[in-house]
Design a protein around this motif. Structure first.
Motif, PDB file in Angstrom:
ATOM      1  N   ALA A  95       0.831  -1.211   0.000  1.00  0.00           N
ATOM      2  CA  ALA A  95       0.000   0.000   0.000  1.00  0.00           C
ATOM      3  C   ALA A  95       0.864   1.258   0.000  1.00  0.00           C
ATOM      4  O   ALA A  95       0.595   2.214  -0.740  1.00  0.00           O
ATOM      5  CB  ALA A  95      -0.936  -0.007   1.200  1.00  0.00           C
ATOM      6  N   VAL A  96       1.913   1.250   0.794  1.00  0.00           N
ATOM      7  CA  VAL A  96       2.813   2.403   0.856  1.00  0.00           C
ATOM      8  C   VAL A  96       3.596   2.528  -0.448  1.00  0.00           C
ATOM      9  O   VAL A  96       3.748   3.622  -0.995  1.00  0.00           O
ATOM     10  CB  VAL A  96       3.758   2.308   2.072  1.00  0.00           C
ATOM     11  N   ALA A  97       4.075   1.404  -0.974  1.00  0.00           N
ATOM     12  CA  ALA A  97       4.798   1.422  -2.254  1.00  0.00           C
ATOM     13  C   ALA A  97       3.905   1.968  -3.361  1.00  0.00           C
ATOM     14  O   ALA A  97       4.361   2.741  -4.205  1.00  0.00           O
ATOM     15  CB  ALA A  97       5.299   0.020  -2.596  1.00  0.00           C
ATOM     16  N   ALA A  98       2.647   1.589  -3.352  1.00  0.00           N
ATOM     17  CA  ALA A  98       1.704   2.092  -4.351  1.00  0.00           C
ATOM     18  C   ALA A  98       1.553   3.605  -4.226  1.00  0.00           C
ATOM     19  O   ALA A  98       1.526   4.322  -5.235  1.00  0.00           O
ATOM     20  CB  ALA A  98       0.356   1.394  -4.204  1.00  0.00           C
ATOM     21  N   GLN A  99       1.480   4.102  -3.005  1.00  0.00           N
ATOM     22  CA  GLN A  99       1.383   5.555  -2.799  1.00  0.00           C
ATOM     23  C   GLN A  99       2.654   6.259  -3.264  1.00  0.00           C
ATOM     24  O   GLN A  99       2.589   7.301  -3.921  1.00  0.00           O
ATOM     25  CB  GLN A  99       1.141   5.872  -1.327  1.00  0.00           C
ATOM     26  N   LEU A 100       3.803   5.703  -2.920  1.00  0.00           N
ATOM     27  CA  LEU A 100       5.079   6.330  -3.280  1.00  0.00           C
ATOM     28  C   LEU A 100       5.288   6.381  -4.792  1.00  0.00           C
ATOM     29  O   LEU A 100       5.901   7.324  -5.299  1.00  0.00           O
ATOM     30  CB  LEU A 100       6.246   5.583  -2.627  1.00  0.00           C
ATOM     31  N   THR A 101       4.796   5.384  -5.493  1.00  0.00           N
ATOM     32  CA  THR A 101       4.987   5.315  -6.943  1.00  0.00           C
ATOM     33  C   THR A 101       3.793   5.851  -7.724  1.00  0.00           C
ATOM     34  O   THR A 101       3.853   5.947  -8.949  1.00  0.00           O
ATOM     35  CB  THR A 101       5.263   3.871  -7.392  1.00  0.00           C
ATOM     36  N   GLU A 102       2.720   6.154  -6.993  1.00  0.00           N
ATOM     37  CA  GLU A 102       1.474   6.637  -7.605  1.00  0.00           C
ATOM     38  C   GLU A 102       0.924   5.639  -8.627  1.00  0.00           C
ATOM     39  O   GLU A 102       0.435   6.010  -9.689  1.00  0.00           O
ATOM     40  CB  GLU A 102       1.659   8.019  -8.226  1.00  0.00           C
ATOM     41  N   LEU A 103       1.041   4.353  -8.287  1.00  0.00           N
ATOM     42  CA  LEU A 103       0.522   3.274  -9.125  1.00  0.00           C
ATOM     43  C   LEU A 103      -0.408   2.404  -8.283  1.00  0.00           C
ATOM     44  O   LEU A 103      -0.232   2.295  -7.064  1.00  0.00           O
ATOM     45  CB  LEU A 103       1.669   2.400  -9.639  1.00  0.00           C
ATOM     46  N   PRO A 104      -1.371   1.759  -8.915  1.00  0.00           N
ATOM     47  CA  PRO A 104      -2.233   0.846  -8.169  1.00  0.00           C
ATOM     48  C   PRO A 104      -1.448  -0.372  -7.661  1.00  0.00           C
ATOM     49  O   PRO A 104      -0.494  -0.821  -8.301  1.00  0.00           O
ATOM     50  CB  PRO A 104      -3.286   0.403  -9.190  1.00  0.00           C
ATOM     51  N   ALA A 105      -1.873  -0.909  -6.532  1.00  0.00           N
ATOM     52  CA  ALA A 105      -1.228  -2.103  -5.982  1.00  0.00           C
ATOM     53  C   ALA A 105      -1.270  -3.246  -6.991  1.00  0.00           C
ATOM     54  O   ALA A 105      -0.320  -4.041  -7.081  1.00  0.00           O
ATOM     55  CB  ALA A 105      -1.886  -2.515  -4.672  1.00  0.00           C
ATOM     56  N   ALA A 106      -2.346  -3.334  -7.771  1.00  0.00           N
ATOM     57  CA  ALA A 106      -2.450  -4.394  -8.779  1.00  0.00           C
ATOM     58  C   ALA A 106      -1.320  -4.289  -9.805  1.00  0.00           C
ATOM     59  O   ALA A 106      -0.813  -5.307 -10.285  1.00  0.00           O
ATOM     60  CB  ALA A 106      -3.805  -4.331  -9.478  1.00  0.00           C
ATOM     61  N   THR A 107      -0.907  -3.078 -10.130  1.00  0.00           N
ATOM     62  CA  THR A 107       0.197  -2.885 -11.076  1.00  0.00           C
ATOM     63  C   THR A 107       1.499  -3.389 -10.469  1.00  0.00           C
ATOM     64  O   THR A 107       2.306  -4.031 -11.154  1.00  0.00           O
ATOM     65  CB  THR A 107       0.312  -1.406 -11.472  1.00  0.00           C
ATOM     66  N   LEU A 108       1.703  -3.141  -9.182  1.00  0.00           N
ATOM     67  CA  LEU A 108       2.913  -3.633  -8.515  1.00  0.00           C
ATOM     68  C   LEU A 108       2.929  -5.156  -8.498  1.00  0.00           C
ATOM     69  O   LEU A 108       3.986  -5.774  -8.712  1.00  0.00           O
ATOM     70  CB  LEU A 108       3.009  -3.078  -7.097  1.00  0.00           C
ATOM     71  N   ARG A 109       1.771  -5.769  -8.262  1.00  0.00           N
ATOM     72  CA  ARG A 109       1.700  -7.234  -8.302  1.00  0.00           C
ATOM     73  C   ARG A 109       1.993  -7.754  -9.712  1.00  0.00           C
ATOM     74  O   ARG A 109       2.672  -8.771  -9.879  1.00  0.00           O
ATOM     75  CB  ARG A 109       0.335  -7.712  -7.803  1.00  0.00           C
ATOM     76  N   LEU A 110       1.505  -7.059 -10.738  1.00  0.00           N
ATOM     77  CA  LEU A 110       1.775  -7.449 -12.119  1.00  0.00           C
ATOM     78  C   LEU A 110       3.271  -7.358 -12.426  1.00  0.00           C
ATOM     79  O   LEU A 110       3.846  -8.269 -13.036  1.00  0.00           O
ATOM     80  CB  LEU A 110       0.985  -6.568 -13.089  1.00  0.00           C
ATOM     81  N   TYR A 111       3.906  -6.273 -11.999  1.00  0.00           N
ATOM     82  CA  TYR A 111       5.348  -6.118 -12.211  1.00  0.00           C
ATOM     83  C   TYR A 111       6.107  -7.264 -11.551  1.00  0.00           C
ATOM     84  O   TYR A 111       7.076  -7.785 -12.105  1.00  0.00           O
ATOM     85  CB  TYR A 111       5.846  -4.786 -11.650  1.00  0.00           C
ATOM     86  N   GLU A 112       5.660  -7.669 -10.362  1.00  0.00           N
ATOM     87  CA  GLU A 112       6.304  -8.793  -9.691  1.00  0.00           C
ATOM     88  C   GLU A 112       6.058 -10.089 -10.470  1.00  0.00           C
ATOM     89  O   GLU A 112       6.984 -10.885 -10.678  1.00  0.00           O
ATOM     90  CB  GLU A 112       5.773  -8.933  -8.266  1.00  0.00           C
ATOM     91  N   GLU A 113       4.835 -10.296 -10.911  1.00  0.00           N
ATOM     92  CA  GLU A 113       4.492 -11.498 -11.671  1.00  0.00           C
ATOM     93  C   GLU A 113       5.344 -11.621 -12.931  1.00  0.00           C
ATOM     94  O   GLU A 113       5.764 -12.722 -13.308  1.00  0.00           O
ATOM     95  CB  GLU A 113       3.010 -11.445 -12.050  1.00  0.00           C
ATOM     96  N   LYS A 114       5.646 -10.494 -13.564  1.00  0.00           N
ATOM     97  CA  LYS A 114       6.448 -10.479 -14.795  1.00  0.00           C
ATOM     98  C   LYS A 114       7.950 -10.502 -14.508  1.00  0.00           C
ATOM     99  O   LYS A 114       8.767 -10.490 -15.427  1.00  0.00           O
ATOM    100  CB  LYS A 114       6.121  -9.242 -15.636  1.00  0.00           C
ATOM    101  N   GLY A 115       8.328 -10.506 -13.232  1.00  0.00           N
ATOM    102  CA  GLY A 115       9.742 -10.589 -12.864  1.00  0.00           C
ATOM    103  C   GLY A 115      10.490  -9.267 -12.976  1.00  0.00           C
ATOM    104  O   GLY A 115      11.719  -9.262 -13.000  1.00  0.00           O
ATOM    105  N   LEU A 116       9.766  -8.158 -13.017  1.00  0.00           N
ATOM    106  CA  LEU A 116      10.400  -6.851 -13.169  1.00  0.00           C
ATOM    107  C   LEU A 116      10.831  -6.253 -11.841  1.00  0.00           C
ATOM    108  O   LEU A 116      11.683  -5.373 -11.799  1.00  0.00           O
ATOM    109  CB  LEU A 116       9.439  -5.900 -13.894  1.00  0.00           C
ATOM    110  N   VAL A 117      10.249  -6.717 -10.764  1.00  0.00           N
ATOM    111  CA  VAL A 117      10.622  -6.307  -9.414  1.00  0.00           C
ATOM    112  C   VAL A 117      10.375  -7.499  -8.498  1.00  0.00           C
ATOM    113  O   VAL A 117       9.450  -8.291  -8.735  1.00  0.00           O
ATOM    114  CB  VAL A 117       9.828  -5.050  -8.963  1.00  0.00           C
ATOM    115  N   THR A 118      11.231  -7.656  -7.496  1.00  0.00           N
ATOM    116  CA  THR A 118      11.099  -8.788  -6.576  1.00  0.00           C
ATOM    117  C   THR A 118      11.184  -8.276  -5.141  1.00  0.00           C
ATOM    118  O   THR A 118      12.269  -8.203  -4.561  1.00  0.00           O
ATOM    119  CB  THR A 118      12.206  -9.831  -6.826  1.00  0.00           C
ATOM    120  N   PRO A 119      10.036  -7.907  -4.571  1.00  0.00           N
ATOM    121  CA  PRO A 119      10.069  -7.433  -3.187  1.00  0.00           C
ATOM    122  C   PRO A 119      10.395  -8.570  -2.224  1.00  0.00           C
ATOM    123  O   PRO A 119      10.177  -9.750  -2.546  1.00  0.00           O
ATOM    124  CB  PRO A 119       8.648  -6.913  -2.962  1.00  0.00           C
ATOM    125  N   ALA A 120      10.913  -8.196  -1.077  1.00  0.00           N
ATOM    126  CA  ALA A 120      11.160  -9.186  -0.028  1.00  0.00           C
ATOM    127  C   ALA A 120       9.813  -9.652   0.517  1.00  0.00           C
ATOM    128  O   ALA A 120       8.782  -9.021   0.269  1.00  0.00           O
ATOM    129  CB  ALA A 120      12.007  -8.562   1.080  1.00  0.00           C
TER     130      ALA A 120
END
Length: 91
Positions: A14-39
């Protein structure tokens, strides 16, 4: 003030989404595509670092330039390879 590494996982999705001004679903998609790997916490909750936030912003910027996610992945790989080669030449 404490100096900390940019790789320390601090932010919830939720905080990452606010900091990047992107929806949380977009962050999950980026992770699914291997573009970012959060801990992950022991409970499986995502935790994003400052480095992750920078990577997310980079992906969003490339997408904004009209590059699809597969292309973004390739650009990121090439940028990492280029940075590695520059480190070898400089060091």
């Amino acid at each position: 003030m404490t100096d900390r590494s940019g790789s320390v996982p601090l932010y919830s999705i939720a905080v990452a989404a606010q900091l990047t001004e992107l929806p949380a679903a977009t962050l999950r998609l980026y992770e699914e595509k291997g573009l970012v790997t959060p801990a992950r916490t022991e409970g499986g909750t995502r935790r994003y670092s400052d480095d992750d936030i920078a990577a997310i912003r980079q992906v969003a910027l490339l997408q904004g330039d009209g590059i699809n996610l597969a292309g973004v992945g390739r650009v990121l790989v090439l940028q990492a390879e280029n940075a590695d080669l520059r480190r070898r030449l400089d060091g």
